[in-house]
Design an enzyme around this catalytic site. Structure first.
Site, PDB file in Angstrom:
ATOM      1  N   ASP A  59       0.843  -1.198   0.000  1.00  0.00           N
ATOM      2  CA  ASP A  59       0.000   0.000   0.000  1.00  0.00           C
ATOM      3  C   ASP A  59       0.882   1.253   0.000  1.00  0.00           C
ATOM      4  OD1 ASP A  59       0.920  -0.050   2.594  1.00  0.00           O
ATOM      5  OD2 ASP A  59      -1.033   0.341   3.511  1.00  0.00           O
ATOM      6  N   SER A  60       2.211   1.050   0.065  1.00  0.00           N
ATOM      7  CA  SER A  60       3.144   2.158  -0.170  1.00  0.00           C
ATOM      8  C   SER A  60       2.926   2.730  -1.565  1.00  0.00           C
ATOM      9  CB  SER A  60       4.596   1.687   0.003  1.00  0.00           C
ATOM     10  OG  SER A  60       4.831   0.503  -0.726  1.00  0.00           O
ATOM     11  N   ASP A  98      -1.084  -6.331  -0.449  1.00  0.00           N
ATOM     12  CA  ASP A  98      -1.297  -5.632   0.827  1.00  0.00           C
ATOM     13  C   ASP A  98      -2.770  -5.250   0.947  1.00  0.00           C
ATOM     14  OD1 ASP A  98       0.059  -4.821   3.065  1.00  0.00           O
ATOM     15  OD2 ASP A  98       1.005  -3.076   2.136  1.00  0.00           O
ATOM     16  N   LYS A 128      -1.201  -9.437   2.854  1.00  0.00           N
ATOM     17  CA  LYS A 128      -0.534  -8.937   4.067  1.00  0.00           C
ATOM     18  C   LYS A 128      -1.475  -7.964   4.764  1.00  0.00           C
ATOM     19  CE  LYS A 128       2.934  -5.739   4.067  1.00  0.00           C
ATOM     20  NZ  LYS A 128       2.347  -4.691   4.942  1.00  0.00           N
ATOM     21  N   GLU A 130      -1.641  -5.280   8.412  1.00  0.00           N
ATOM     22  CA  GLU A 130      -0.816  -4.617   9.422  1.00  0.00           C
ATOM     23  C   GLU A 130      -1.382  -4.801  10.831  1.00  0.00           C
ATOM     24  OE1 GLU A 130       0.085  -0.525   8.599  1.00  0.00           O
ATOM     25  OE2 GLU A 130       0.958  -0.998   6.641  1.00  0.00           O
ATOM     26  N   GLU A 198       9.042  -4.058  10.907  1.00  0.00           N
ATOM     27  CA  GLU A 198       9.445  -2.763  10.330  1.00  0.00           C
ATOM     28  C   GLU A 198       9.925  -1.800  11.410  1.00  0.00           C
ATOM     29  OE1 GLU A 198       6.791  -0.972   7.458  1.00  0.00           O
ATOM     30  OE2 GLU A 198       7.975   0.883   7.414  1.00  0.00           O
TER      31      GLU A 198
HETATM   32  O1  KIV Z   1       3.483  -1.153   1.769  1.00  0.00           O
HETATM   33  C1  KIV Z   1       4.671  -1.550   1.813  1.00  0.00           C
HETATM   34  O2  KIV Z   1       5.481  -1.251   0.934  1.00  0.00           O
HETATM   35  C2  KIV Z   1       5.076  -2.375   2.950  1.00  0.00           C
HETATM   36  C3  KIV Z   1       6.508  -2.757   3.039  1.00  0.00           C
HETATM   37  C4  KIV Z   1       7.299  -1.615   3.545  1.00  0.00           C
HETATM   38  C5  KIV Z   1       6.718  -3.970   3.845  1.00  0.00           C
HETATM   39  O3  KIV Z   1       4.281  -2.691   3.777  1.00  0.00           O
END
Ligand code: KIV
Length: 295
Positions: A59-60, A98, A128, A130, A198
Site C-alpha cells: 500500500d506504499s 497488501d 498482508k 498490518e 518494520e
Molecule cells: O506497503 C509496503 O510497501 C510495505 C513494506 C514496507 C513492507 O508494507
C-alpha cells in the site's frame, strides 16, 4: 563465495515458483529471503529478472505511485488495478497483496471478502495486513481459515502511524518491544506464514527472532531477520530525498528520468528530434499521386 546451501539461485533458468514450503526451507537453511515491492508491469519484470523470492504490492503505492503523502488514502480498487499489472509481469516470485487501510478493519467477514478479491481478481497468492493487536490477529485467523495465506506486519505499521506517535522506530523501550514480541507470536499462532518487522532496533530483532518459527522479513529491523524487503522506489532512487534511515539506494532513476525527459524536450525545441531514422517513407510515385489529388 558462500558455501551455504541455497534452495535455488536467481540465475537458475529452471527456477521454480516460490511456494510456502520453499520459503520455510529457505528459513531452515539460513538462505536469506529477498522481497521487494512492485506496483506495475515494469517493476514486476525487474523483480522477476532479479530472481527475488517475494513481491509485495504494497500500500506504499499510495505514496510511491499515486502521489499521496500517507498510505491511508489508497483503496482496494486502486490496489486491485496495480496488483493485476504486477501479476502479468511475474512468473516465479510469490505475489502478496497488501490489504489497504479500511478494507479489513471492520470485521472478519470484511477481511475475508477483501482477501478473496485480491486472490480472485488480481491473482495474488497471499495477502498482508498490518498490526498485531486483537483485531488484526482475528482478521489474520479468519483469512487463513478461508484458505488464503497471510503475512503479518508488526513494529512500525504505517496505516496506524498517527496512533503510534508518528513515522518513527518502534520497540525502543522494554515494554514496547515486549508488546511487539507478543504481537508477532499471536500472528504466528493465528496461522500467518510469515511476518514483516518494520523499523525496530536490531538488538530487539535479535531478541525476537528465536521466538518466531515462521520466516521474518525485515525493513529497518537489522540483519537478524530471515530476509529483507525494500520499497522499489526507495532502493532505485525514484523519489525526492533519501527516505528513511534504513534505505540503501542502488540507483538514481529519478535523476535518469529527469535527464532523459529534459534531453527529449531540448531535442524537440531545437528540432533535432525526429531525425530521418525516426520517420516512415512512402513510395515516390504514391507521393506524387497524393500530391496531384490534394492540389
Ligand atoms: O506497503 C509496503 O510497501 C510495505 C513494506 C514496507 C513492507 O508494507
Amino acid at each position: 563465495m558462500s558455501s551455504r546451501p541455497t534452495v535455488q539461485t536467481p540465475s537458475d533458468p529452471g527456477r521454480l515458483p516460490m511456494t510456502l514450503p520453499l520459503l520455510m526451507e529457505k528459513k531452515r537453511l539460513g538462505d536469506p529471503i529477498v522481497m521487494v515491492t512492485a506496483y506495475d508491469y515494469p517493476s514486476a519484470r525487474a523483480a522477476e529478472a532479479a530472481g527475488v523470492d517475494l513481491v509485495l504490492v504494497g500500500d506504499s503505492a499510495a505514496t510511491t505511485v499515486l502521489g499521496y503523502s500517507a498510505t491511508t488514502p489508497v483503496d482496494l480498487e486502486d490496489m486491485l488495478v496495480l496488483a493485476r499489472a504486477v501479476r502479468r509481469g511475474l512468473t516465479t516470485p510469490l505475489l502478496i497483496g497488501d490489504l489497504p487501510f479500511g478494507s479489513y478493519e471492520v470485521s472478519d467477514e470484511q477481511a475475508i471478502t477483501t482477501a478473496v478479491r485480491m486472490v480472485k481478481e488480481a491473482g495474488c497468492e497471499a495477502v498482508k495486513l498490518e498490526g498485531g493487536g486483537e483485531a488484526s490477529v482475528s482478521r489474520a485467523r479468519a483469512i487463513v481459515g478461508a484458505g488464503i495465506p497471510v503475512m503479518g506486519h508488526v513494529g512500525l505499521t504505517p496505516q496506524t502511524s498517527t496512533a503510534l506517535g508518528g513515522w518513527k522506530a518502534q520497540g525502543r523501550t522494554a515494554t514496547a518491544a515486549a508488546r511487539i514480541a507478543a504481537e508477532a507470536q499471536a500472528l504466528q499462532e493465528a496461522g500467518c506464514f510469515a511476518l514483516v518487522f518494520e523499523a525496530i532496533p536490531s538488538a530487539v530483532s535479535d531478541e525476537l527472532m528465536p521466538l518466531v518459527e515462521i520466516p521474518v522479513i525485515g525493513i529497518g529491523a537489522g540483519p537478524a531477520t530471515d530476509g529483507q524487503v525494500l520499497v522499489f522506489h526507495d532502493l532505485l532512487g525514484i523519489r525526492d530525498g533519501l527516505g528513511p534511515r534504513f534505505v540503501k539506494r542502488y540507483a538514481n532513476l529519478q535523476q535518469e528520468m529527469n535527464d532523459g525527459i529534459t534531453a527529449f524536450a531540448e531535442d524537440v525545441r531545437t528540432r533535432r528530434y525526429p531525425a530521418p531514422e525516426h520517420t516512415y517513407s512512402i513510395d515516390p510515385g504514391e507521393l506524387a499521386d497524393l500530391h496531384e489529388r490534394l492540389v
